[in-house]
Write an enzyme that holds these catalytic residues in place. Structure first.
Site, PDB file in Angstrom:
ATOM      1  N   HIS A  20     -16.482   6.222  58.179  1.00 22.39           N
ATOM      2  CA  HIS A  20     -16.517   5.501  59.354  1.00 22.39           C
ATOM      3  C   HIS A  20     -15.381   5.652  60.110  1.00 22.39           C
ATOM      4  CE1 HIS A  20     -20.434   2.841  58.378  1.00 22.39           C
ATOM      5  NE2 HIS A  20     -20.617   3.980  58.514  1.00 22.39           N
ATOM      6  N   GLU A  48     -27.267   9.171  60.881  1.00 25.44           N
ATOM      7  CA  GLU A  48     -25.565   9.059  60.830  1.00 25.44           C
ATOM      8  C   GLU A  48     -25.290  10.259  60.570  1.00 25.44           C
ATOM      9  OE1 GLU A  48     -23.818   5.122  59.245  1.00 25.44           O
ATOM     10  OE2 GLU A  48     -22.498   5.678  60.761  1.00 25.44           O
TER      11      GLU A  48
HETATM   12 FE1  FEO Z   1     -24.368   6.617  55.068  1.00 24.53          FE
HETATM   13 FE2  FEO Z   1     -25.201   4.764  57.586  1.00 24.53          FE
HETATM   14  O1  FEO Z   1     -24.897   6.469  56.685  1.00 24.53           O
END
Ligand code: FEO
Length: 401
Positions: A23, A81
């Site tokens: 992230h 994501e």
């Molecule tokens: Fe592993 Fe929310 O992505």
């Protein structure tokens, strides 16, 4: 290379040993991680999730060494994501007509990121399913806000596998894949760190969803998340842990967190730890510098704690910026049912404690009235009179309350 999960289900993900943060720089990674993608080869061939964009070429190359991409009948994208969808455009260049099963929010996420509104999205809701032959099907379960609006899990009947995506995952690389072969200390620490730092704000959703899944009475033999180990032994242990973690989790621990300019606030921090050890020997205490300790590890310790003491010197009529920044992160996580006390040193005006108190209150902590505030370096007399503060902190956070 692919690894068998069970029968005709294979892991085809990326074991990301070199990953150090996730992230962006939000999440520290100490033991590598993985992006788990799965290939189901029943009468229908299904790809469940992909891997992060930097690994797309390696992912597609490995996949092609196992199957002709044209054999893929369906793609299931549990979450948009980029760690799970990042290789999708590479795949879709070769098989552009393949249906993509995702939630409605998942479709928005994929279009928003990759700008391909023409792909064949098949949006699904909880309970929708697709037949994959050999008497098996894939049943979709929306996992809204665990941890994104688009998140979804996929349950495979017959083999009783829940592909849970981020839920129940850990940032942990292990070639052996399965929880019974994992280093148990790392596995559980990483599972808790993942929950504490990513899922805590969504605990209310987690509690509700766990009850819903348990209420569906699905036999679950394997939980295959999108990061880290696959749970196949004592499979439901991680589900039970999530139920506990989602319910204002705390242990008999007090964590003392501080930053210090010249050692005065640090001195108070260590004295609080000593006092707590004397007053309540069974209580675990930890003293962590907000600068020297890893910020996500600190949050895991906060997650475990019934109370924290937070210290800062007064700087510029406020708290020192290292502590202020950390408080912003603390507010994001929305911890519940925890107690805090404030302490600090100052040279002239001394607003630090007041600012800490206000910010901790915003973070949802019950802040005790008692506080410790030393002008200049705390002397022996000051240090001889700190116990009332620690006693108040312990009384307010008693697990017997
Ligand atoms: Fe592993 Fe929310 O992505």
């Amino acid at each position: 290379m692919k690894k068998q999960v069970l029968n005709n289900v294979y892991w085809v993900g990326k074991m990301d040993w070199e990953l150090e943060e996730f992230h962006g720089s939000e999440f520290s990674v100490h033991h590598g991680s993985s992006q788990n993608a799965y290939l189901v080869k029943e009468e229908k061939t299904v790809l469940i999730d992909t891997v992060w964009t930097p690994h797309k070429e390696e992912f597609v190359k490995n996949l092609k060494s196992e199957i002709d991409l044209k054999e893929i009948d369906y793609i299931v994208l549990n979450h948009g994501e980029p760690d799970h969808s990042g290789s999708l455009p590479e795949i879709m260049e070769e098989i552009p007509d393949t249906p993509i099963y995702c939630t409605n929010n998942g479709k928005k996420s994929l279009i928003g990121q990759y700008h391909h509104p023409e792909w064949d999205y098949r949006t699904v809701k909880t309970g929708d399913s697709i037949d994959i032959g050999n008497g098996k099907s894939l049943v979709f379960v929306e996992m809204t806000m665990l941890h994104w609006p688009d998140s979804m899990a996929t349950y495979m009947t017959g083999d009783n596998i829940l592909f849970s995506n981020d839920a129940f995952g850990q940032h942990y690389a292990l070639n052996e894949l399965f929880n019974d072969q994992a280093d148990q200390t790392i596995l559980w620490n990483e599972a808790m760190k993942y929950y504490a730092n990513i899922l805590t704000p969504f605990s209310a959703f987690a509690s509700k969803k766990i009850k819903e899944i348990v209420g569906m009475n699905l036999p679950i033999d394997i939980i295959a998340p999108s990061h880290g180990s696959i749970w196949r032994e004592n499979t439901l242990e991680i589900v039970n842990k999530y139920a506990q973690w989602a319910d204002s989790y705390k242990e008999d621990q007090v964590t003392i967190i501080y930053d210090s300019m010249w050692g005065a606030t640090q001195k108070i921090a260590h004295k609080i730890a000593e006092d707590i050890r004397e007053l309540s020997p069974s209580t675990r205490t930890k003293v962590l510098s907000v600068v020297d300790a890893d910020r996500n590890d600190i949050m895991t310790e906060v997650f475990k704690s019934k109370a924290i003491a937070l210290g800062s010197p007064t700087v510029g009529r406020s708290a020192i910026t290292t502590v202020s920044g950390w408080l912003h992160f603390l507010q994001e996580l929305k911890f519940k049912d925890k107690v805090a006390g404030v302490f600090g040193s100052y040279g002239w005006s001394g607003e630090g404690n007041k600012v800490l108190r206000e910010e901790l209150t915003k973070a949802g902590f019950e802040v005790i009235d008692d506080e410790l505030k030393a002008m200049w370096m705390p002397d022996d007399e000051f240090l001889a009179n700190t116990k009332e503060f620690s006693k108040a902190l312990l009384d307010a956070s008693s697990l017997d309350k």
